[in-house]
Scaffold this motif. Structure first.
Motif, PDB file in Angstrom:
ATOM      1  N   GLU A 268     -18.422 -19.756  -2.740  1.00  0.00           N
ATOM      2  CA  GLU A 268     -17.633 -18.791  -3.518  1.00  0.00           C
ATOM      3  C   GLU A 268     -17.379 -17.520  -2.697  1.00  0.00           C
ATOM      4  OE1 GLU A 268     -20.131 -20.628  -4.601  1.00  0.00           O
ATOM      5  OE2 GLU A 268     -20.220 -20.761  -6.786  1.00  0.00           O
ATOM      6  N   LEU A 269     -18.414 -17.086  -1.995  1.00  0.00           N
ATOM      7  CA  LEU A 269     -18.260 -15.862  -1.193  1.00  0.00           C
ATOM      8  C   LEU A 269     -17.208 -16.075  -0.094  1.00  0.00           C
ATOM      9  CD1 LEU A 269     -19.487 -12.939  -0.797  1.00  0.00           C
ATOM     10  CD2 LEU A 269     -20.768 -13.937   1.092  1.00  0.00           C
ATOM     11  N   LYS A 270     -17.248 -17.251   0.506  1.00  0.00           N
ATOM     12  CA  LYS A 270     -16.269 -17.579   1.543  1.00  0.00           C
ATOM     13  C   LYS A 270     -14.856 -17.396   0.994  1.00  0.00           C
ATOM     14  CE  LYS A 270     -17.646 -21.159   4.829  1.00  0.00           C
ATOM     15  NZ  LYS A 270     -17.889 -22.597   4.914  1.00  0.00           N
ATOM     16  N   LYS A 271     -14.659 -17.923  -0.218  1.00  0.00           N
ATOM     17  CA  LYS A 271     -13.332 -17.857  -0.839  1.00  0.00           C
ATOM     18  C   LYS A 271     -12.954 -16.422  -1.167  1.00  0.00           C
ATOM     19  CE  LYS A 271     -12.914 -22.123  -3.174  1.00  0.00           C
ATOM     20  NZ  LYS A 271     -13.718 -22.569  -4.281  1.00  0.00           N
ATOM     21  N   SER A 272     -13.892 -15.700  -1.768  1.00  0.00           N
ATOM     22  CA  SER A 272     -13.537 -14.360  -2.249  1.00  0.00           C
ATOM     23  C   SER A 272     -13.321 -13.376  -1.096  1.00  0.00           C
ATOM     24  CB  SER A 272     -14.604 -13.833  -3.202  1.00  0.00           C
ATOM     25  OG  SER A 272     -15.807 -13.614  -2.514  1.00  0.00           O
ATOM     26  N   THR A 273     -13.869 -13.670   0.080  1.00  0.00           N
ATOM     27  CA  THR A 273     -13.671 -12.744   1.201  1.00  0.00           C
ATOM     28  C   THR A 273     -12.449 -13.136   2.039  1.00  0.00           C
ATOM     29  OG1 THR A 273     -15.223 -14.059   2.509  1.00  0.00           O
ATOM     30  CG2 THR A 273     -16.098 -12.102   1.435  1.00  0.00           C
ATOM     31  N   GLU A 274     -11.875 -14.274   1.695  1.00  0.00           N
ATOM     32  CA  GLU A 274     -10.725 -14.820   2.441  1.00  0.00           C
ATOM     33  C   GLU A 274      -9.656 -13.759   2.721  1.00  0.00           C
ATOM     34  OE1 GLU A 274      -9.054 -17.978   4.360  1.00  0.00           O
ATOM     35  OE2 GLU A 274     -10.809 -18.306   3.085  1.00  0.00           O
ATOM     36  N   LYS A 275      -9.271 -13.030   1.675  1.00  0.00           N
ATOM     37  CA  LYS A 275      -8.111 -12.130   1.840  1.00  0.00           C
ATOM     38  C   LYS A 275      -8.461 -10.837   2.609  1.00  0.00           C
ATOM     39  CE  LYS A 275      -8.122  -9.367  -2.423  1.00  0.00           C
ATOM     40  NZ  LYS A 275      -7.899  -9.449  -3.851  1.00  0.00           N
ATOM     41  N   PHE A 276      -9.762 -10.619   2.852  1.00  0.00           N
ATOM     42  CA  PHE A 276     -10.141  -9.356   3.509  1.00  0.00           C
ATOM     43  C   PHE A 276     -10.045  -9.457   5.035  1.00  0.00           C
ATOM     44  CE2 PHE A 276     -11.731  -8.878  -0.729  1.00  0.00           C
ATOM     45  CZ  PHE A 276     -11.424  -7.563  -1.027  1.00  0.00           C
ATOM     46  N   THR A 277      -8.857  -9.777   5.488  1.00  0.00           N
ATOM     47  CA  THR A 277      -8.603  -9.791   6.933  1.00  0.00           C
ATOM     48  C   THR A 277      -8.768  -8.369   7.456  1.00  0.00           C
ATOM     49  OG1 THR A 277      -6.309  -9.285   6.516  1.00  0.00           O
ATOM     50  CG2 THR A 277      -6.890 -11.640   6.646  1.00  0.00           C
ATOM     51  N   PRO A 278      -8.977  -8.218   8.759  1.00  0.00           N
ATOM     52  CA  PRO A 278      -9.082  -6.858   9.298  1.00  0.00           C
ATOM     53  C   PRO A 278      -7.867  -5.997   8.933  1.00  0.00           C
ATOM     54  CG  PRO A 278      -9.791  -8.452  10.941  1.00  0.00           C
ATOM     55  CD  PRO A 278      -9.280  -9.242   9.775  1.00  0.00           C
ATOM     56  N   GLU A 279      -6.683  -6.607   8.883  1.00  0.00           N
ATOM     57  CA  GLU A 279      -5.470  -5.844   8.566  1.00  0.00           C
ATOM     58  C   GLU A 279      -5.539  -5.316   7.127  1.00  0.00           C
ATOM     59  OE1 GLU A 279      -5.501  -8.953   9.834  1.00  0.00           O
ATOM     60  OE2 GLU A 279      -5.008  -8.349  11.901  1.00  0.00           O
ATOM     61  N   TYR A 280      -5.867  -6.228   6.187  1.00  0.00           N
ATOM     62  CA  TYR A 280      -5.944  -5.842   4.777  1.00  0.00           C
ATOM     63  C   TYR A 280      -7.066  -4.813   4.566  1.00  0.00           C
ATOM     64  CZ  TYR A 280      -6.422  -6.381  -0.317  1.00  0.00           C
ATOM     65  OH  TYR A 280      -6.497  -6.147  -1.670  1.00  0.00           O
ATOM     66  N   THR A 281      -8.212  -5.055   5.183  1.00  0.00           N
ATOM     67  CA  THR A 281      -9.351  -4.139   5.044  1.00  0.00           C
ATOM     68  C   THR A 281      -8.986  -2.753   5.572  1.00  0.00           C
ATOM     69  OG1 THR A 281     -10.812  -6.026   5.358  1.00  0.00           O
ATOM     70  CG2 THR A 281     -11.801  -3.847   5.580  1.00  0.00           C
ATOM     71  N   SER A 282      -8.288  -2.746   6.686  1.00  0.00           N
ATOM     72  CA  SER A 282      -7.888  -1.476   7.280  1.00  0.00           C
ATOM     73  C   SER A 282      -6.957  -0.720   6.328  1.00  0.00           C
ATOM     74  CB  SER A 282      -7.194  -1.740   8.624  1.00  0.00           C
ATOM     75  OG  SER A 282      -6.572  -0.570   9.079  1.00  0.00           O
ATOM     76  N   LYS A 283      -6.038  -1.453   5.714  1.00  0.00           N
ATOM     77  CA  LYS A 283      -5.093  -0.814   4.792  1.00  0.00           C
ATOM     78  C   LYS A 283      -5.833  -0.217   3.585  1.00  0.00           C
ATOM     79  CE  LYS A 283      -1.034  -2.234   2.540  1.00  0.00           C
ATOM     80  NZ  LYS A 283      -0.366  -3.448   2.079  1.00  0.00           N
ATOM     81  N   MET A 284      -6.806  -0.916   3.071  1.00  0.00           N
ATOM     82  CA  MET A 284      -7.523  -0.456   1.881  1.00  0.00           C
ATOM     83  C   MET A 284      -8.460   0.709   2.191  1.00  0.00           C
ATOM     84  SD  MET A 284      -6.444  -2.244  -0.526  1.00  0.00           S
ATOM     85  CE  MET A 284      -4.875  -2.535   0.254  1.00  0.00           C
ATOM     86  N   THR A 285      -9.064   0.694   3.381  1.00  0.00           N
ATOM     87  CA  THR A 285     -10.122   1.667   3.678  1.00  0.00           C
ATOM     88  C   THR A 285      -9.663   2.845   4.527  1.00  0.00           C
ATOM     89  OG1 THR A 285     -10.735   0.475   5.677  1.00  0.00           O
ATOM     90  CG2 THR A 285     -11.909  -0.120   3.649  1.00  0.00           C
ATOM     91  N   GLY A 286      -8.544   2.682   5.227  1.00  0.00           N
ATOM     92  CA  GLY A 286      -8.106   3.732   6.138  1.00  0.00           C
ATOM     93  C   GLY A 286      -8.831   3.718   7.479  1.00  0.00           C
ATOM     94  N   VAL A 287      -9.653   2.705   7.735  1.00  0.00           N
ATOM     95  CA  VAL A 287     -10.348   2.594   9.026  1.00  0.00           C
ATOM     96  C   VAL A 287      -9.509   1.706   9.954  1.00  0.00           C
ATOM     97  CG1 VAL A 287     -12.490   1.859  10.168  1.00  0.00           C
ATOM     98  CG2 VAL A 287     -12.563   2.727   7.819  1.00  0.00           C
ATOM     99  N   SER A 288      -9.497   2.026  11.242  1.00  0.00           N
ATOM    100  CA  SER A 288      -8.627   1.263  12.135  1.00  0.00           C
ATOM    101  C   SER A 288      -9.121  -0.169  12.296  1.00  0.00           C
ATOM    102  CB  SER A 288      -8.543   1.930  13.513  1.00  0.00           C
ATOM    103  OG  SER A 288      -9.751   1.718  14.220  1.00  0.00           O
ATOM    104  N   ILE A 289      -8.168  -1.083  12.542  1.00  0.00           N
ATOM    105  CA  ILE A 289      -8.480  -2.501  12.707  1.00  0.00           C
ATOM    106  C   ILE A 289      -9.476  -2.684  13.857  1.00  0.00           C
ATOM    107  CG2 ILE A 289      -7.491  -4.748  13.347  1.00  0.00           C
ATOM    108  CD1 ILE A 289      -4.886  -3.839  11.988  1.00  0.00           C
TER     109      ILE A 289
END
Ligand SMILES: Nc1nc2c(c(=O)[nH]1)N[C@H]1C(S)=C(S)[C@@H](COP(=O)(O)OP(=O)(O)OC[C@H]3O[C@@H](n4cnc5c(=O)[nH]c(N)nc54)[C@H](O)[C@@H]3O)O[C@H]1N2
Ligand SMILES: Nc1nc2c(c(=O)[nH]1)N[C@H]1C(S)=C(S)[C@@H](COP(=O)(O)OP(=O)(O)OC[C@H]3O[C@@H](n4cnc5c(=O)[nH]c(N)nc54)[C@H](O)[C@@H]3O)O[C@H]1N2
Ligand code: SF4
Ligand SMILES: [Mo]
Length: 707
Positions: A268-289
């Motif tokens: 389940e964790l594998k699935k739920s973290t799927e969309k958190f690519t470095p690009e998406y994470t960077s967009k949400m958090t403001g931290v560079s890729i």
């Protein structure tokens, strides 16, 4: 006990005419080892010596700790009970104060039932006292309304650890092992200012090549020396941590064997973290890729790593979720239950660990037992000598008690060891509630902002006038020693409880003559619980430099490393909960375009009642300030030191600007150690985490005006 070992290991004799009493600092969860210097003739406290042979802190202390002794005989100590008459406090005898308390407590309960009274506790007290405060509410007052300041402090860490690991012990490993760690992933902890004596372990490890990753919107003194500083937007930790998990999973850093054998819900964790690519994470958090990837690689490649966090990630409406995600990083890497690796929260208050285990929380009984578990109720009722049917049901969380006051359900309160008039969020609401109470008693040794609202103030003793135990941030149970006799007519909290219980007709349940007697009952109360202290004795603590819980019997060595073979869950496996990303409860808007975050400075402690009374500390940091980036300051044409008005949807306050590049351009930081018009909690948001009921002290929206 009066031996004093110097840094070089030389056993020194103390100064002539003085004795040294070995104890621990009263402030943070580090519980630094120290000796208090006492004049043998007069009995006065005259100074402090750090304790070099204390294994956790090895002679290091911070500016608060080395001046703590100055509060013990401070001229503003409350020396007699105070009763408010015509709006003014008047000194009284103990008997008169107890008469007033008895009359009012009984009147309110006769009129509105047992739950008309409430208790608001704190964890700067010993285990003995914290245990007794829970028993006081449930047996002496018979009310379900009890909660404590740890709700504002450790509750999200507790909630997250229970969900993932099944047992809430703040650190899974002993601190001295940190010297051998290869990588520290530290999120939302200003370690260098808030747990300063931990830093020596980080330095020792760094000297051997260890890497440091820090997650914080500010470049704190800890972030400044990091290999990677992830300067995220406040309130976005769940996105960042999901992003870390994503890379660990995608790039093969997972210890598959450990996860298969010891964890649930990996798929389940594998699935739920799927969309958190470095690009998406960077967009949400403001931290560079680049930084996100670099941090994940360093963490993923380190053989021995520790994930550590503190209130920066916990004091959010997703505090529990943040804790579960960061803990999952350590689980995926197979780090928990092994040498020099694991997961830890930096426990805040001196007894923030022990104080949260033994019944000050609305739904907990001693030994980390649940008030909703009939077996637990039966066991504790038996220890206390009451019928299980007399045990009150769970109450509500700290902030929610103030809602109950406003609804008229709670009419009386006894605050013991806390100052919510400064430290609770959305203060205007809290102040209104204090004014609405029919009757307020406060036990404290200084006239705190909360005590100023009281009808009766009872003079409690300080940490130096009574003995007992605390549990430090590692989970090590240690000894606090009596340094001097109680000043004036002050009394230890347990004696005050004895006397009120007597007045409420429950004296037979509170027969204690010493802290040691309470400890013996407390050991039995914890027996068989998750936080089992049964095998711990004062003697063992002395001989063994403290004993780690769980310790179920006197021949058990204690448990420095947690979860070596199994976790605290029913099936012994750890959980890897999936978490959907969600922003803070009150993100910036067009009208309130910035983030406000709050926290600490090294020179002050919590609501500041103690440290604002120490001259040296006030010289270093006399007042709050609004820390902001030059780019943000220039938008408002603000110079360093100029006054600025901070406005949130709740209230406003005026403070000096402090301009620094060491903070995000969209964020303002204000320390919260001052009261009344200087209290930043006038501005903070009381949005609560749905599980821990922790207020979101760390994020709300803000606008500013130059004055
Ligand atoms: N000097 C000092 N030391 C103390 C105390 C004290 O009052 N003064 N109090 C003790 C107690 S009770 C406690 S609870 C601890 C607290 O110890 P810490 O949690 O280390 O202290 P804080 O300053 O509350 O917050 C830590 C950091 O969180 C960052 N932060 C803010 N928002 C976010 C966010 O959204 N995400 C992340 N990742 N970080 C964020 C802040 O910039 C700050 O640097 O300290 C203990 N030690
Ligand atoms: N904005 C904002 N607000 C916060 C936080 C934040 O980061 N930001 N952090 C939260 C956190 S983590 C915490 S822990 C809370 C703490 O907030 P508080 O609970 O208000 O903590 P203290 O200032 O330690 O208050 C303790 C009071 O009890 C007294 N006292 C100390 N020892 C004893 C004792 O042994 N017996 C008795 N009877 N009295 C004693 C002290 O003099 C003091 O008046 O604040 C929370 N509030
Ligand atoms: S405040 Fe914390 S770090 Fe400072 S001396 Fe006290 S226990 Fe040690
Ligand atoms: Mo705290």
């Amino acid at each position: 006990m009066s031996e004093f070992v110097t840094k070089a290991g030389v056993k020194n004799l103390h100064k002539p005419g003085e004795k040294l009493i070995t104890t621990h600092c009263c402030y943070c969860g580090m519980q630094c080892g120290m000796h208090i210097r006492v004049n043998e003739k007069s009995g006065h406290v005259v100074g402090v010596e750090p304790r070099y042979d204390w294994p956790v802190t090895r002679g290091k202390m911070c500016p608060k700790g080395v001046t703590a002794y100055q509060t013990v005989e401070h001229e503003e100590r409350i020396l007699k009970p105070l009763i408010k008459k015509n709006g003014q406090f008047v000194e009284s005898s103990w008997e008169e104060a107890l008469d007033v308390i008895e009359a009012n407590f009984k009147k309110l309960q006769n009129e509105s039932g047992k739950d008309a009274l409430s208790v608001f506790g704190g964890v700067s007290m010993t285990n003995e006292k914290c245990y007794l405060v829970g028993k006081y509410a449930r047996v002496a007052l018979g009310t379900r309304f009890i909660d404590y300041n740890g709700r504002f402090c450790m509750s999200s860490a507790a909630g997250g650890f229970l969900k993932t690991l099944g047992t809430d012990r703040g650190s899974t490993l002993p601190w001295p092992e940190l010297e051998h760690t290869d990588c520290f992933f530290i999120a939302g902890s200003n370690t260098a200012e808030c747990h300063p004596t931990s830093i020596q372990w980080l330095w020792k490890a760094k000297d051997k090549g260890a890497k440091l990753i820090v997650v914080d919107p500010r470049e704190t003194p800890t972030a400044r020396v990091a290999d990677v500083h992830l300067d995220l937007k406040p309130g976005t930790d769940s996105a960042l941590a999901n992003g870390m998990l994503h890379i660990l999973i995608k790039e093969g850093y997972v210890d598959e064997e450990y996860v298969n054998e010891r964890c649930n819900n990996y798929e389940e964790l594998k699935k739920s973290t799927e969309k958190f690519t470095p690009e998406y994470t960077s967009k949400m958090t403001g931290v560079s890729i680049e930084k996100i990837i670099k941090a994940a690689h360093i963490y993923g490649m380190s053989p021995r790593s520790v994930v550590m966090f503190a209130r920066g990630v916990e004091q959010q409406r997703k505090g529990v979720d943040n804790v579960t995600l960061y803990t999952s990083m350590a689980l995926l890497r197979g780090q928990i239950g092994k040498f020099a690796s694991g997961v830890a929260t930096f426990t805040g208050q001196g007894n923030g660990q022990g104080g949260r285990e033994h019944g000050q929380k609305a739904d907990l009984l001693p030994g980390y037992r649940k008030l909703t578990d009939p077996e637990a109720v039966k066991y504790i009722s038996n220890v206390w000598g009451i019928d299980p049917s007399e045990m009150p049901k769970p109450g509500v969380s700290a902030y929610e008690m103030f809602d109950e006051i406003m609804k008229g359900n709670i009419r009386g309160m006894h605050v013991i060891c806390s100052n919510p008039a400064v430290s609770a969020p959305n203060l205007e609401h809290i102040w209104k509630a204090f004014k609405k109470l029919d009757f307020l008693v406060v036990s404290d040794f200084f006239l705190s902002e909360t005590a100023q609202f009281a009808d009766v103030v009872l003079p409690a003793t300080t940490w130096a006038e009574d003995e007992g135990t605390t549990t430090n941030l590692e989970g090590r149970v240690i000894r606090i020693r009596k340094v001097r006799e109680p000043l004036g007519e002050s009394q230890p909290d347990w004696e005050i409880i004895n006397r009120i219980a007597e007045r409420m007709g429950k004296g037979k349940y509170f027969p204690y003559k010493s802290a040691g007697e309470i400890f013996e009952e407390f050991r039995v109360a914890t027996k068989g619980g998750k936080a089992d202290y049964y095998g711990i004795t004062y003697d063992r603590i002395d001989k063994e430099d403290g004993v780690f819980w769980p310790c179920p019997s006197e021949d058990h060595p204690g448990t420095p490393t947690m979860f070596v073979d199994s976790f605290g869950t029913p099936d012994g496996k750890a959980n890897l909960p999936s978490v959907e990303w969600q922003e803070a409860g009150e993100p910036p808007t067009n009208d309130f375009p910035h983030f406000l975050t709050t926290g600490r400075v090294v020179y002050h402690y919590l609501s500041g009642v103690q440290t604002r009374r120490v001259d040296f500390l006030m010289e270093q940091c006399p007042e709050p300030f609004a820390e902001m980036h030059p780019a943000l300051a220039s938008k408002y044409n603000l110079q360093d030191g100029e006054m600025v008005r901070l406005i949130t949807p709740r209230s406003h306050m005026d403070v000096k600007t402090r301009i620094t590049k060491a903070i995000r351009k969209d964020t303002v930081f204000v320390p919260y150690h001052w009261g009344k018009e200087l209290a930043v909690n006038q501005l903070t948001n009381a949005c609560l985490d749905p599980i821990s009921r922790m207020p979101e002290f760390k994020v709300c929206s803000l606008k500013m005006e130059k004055i």
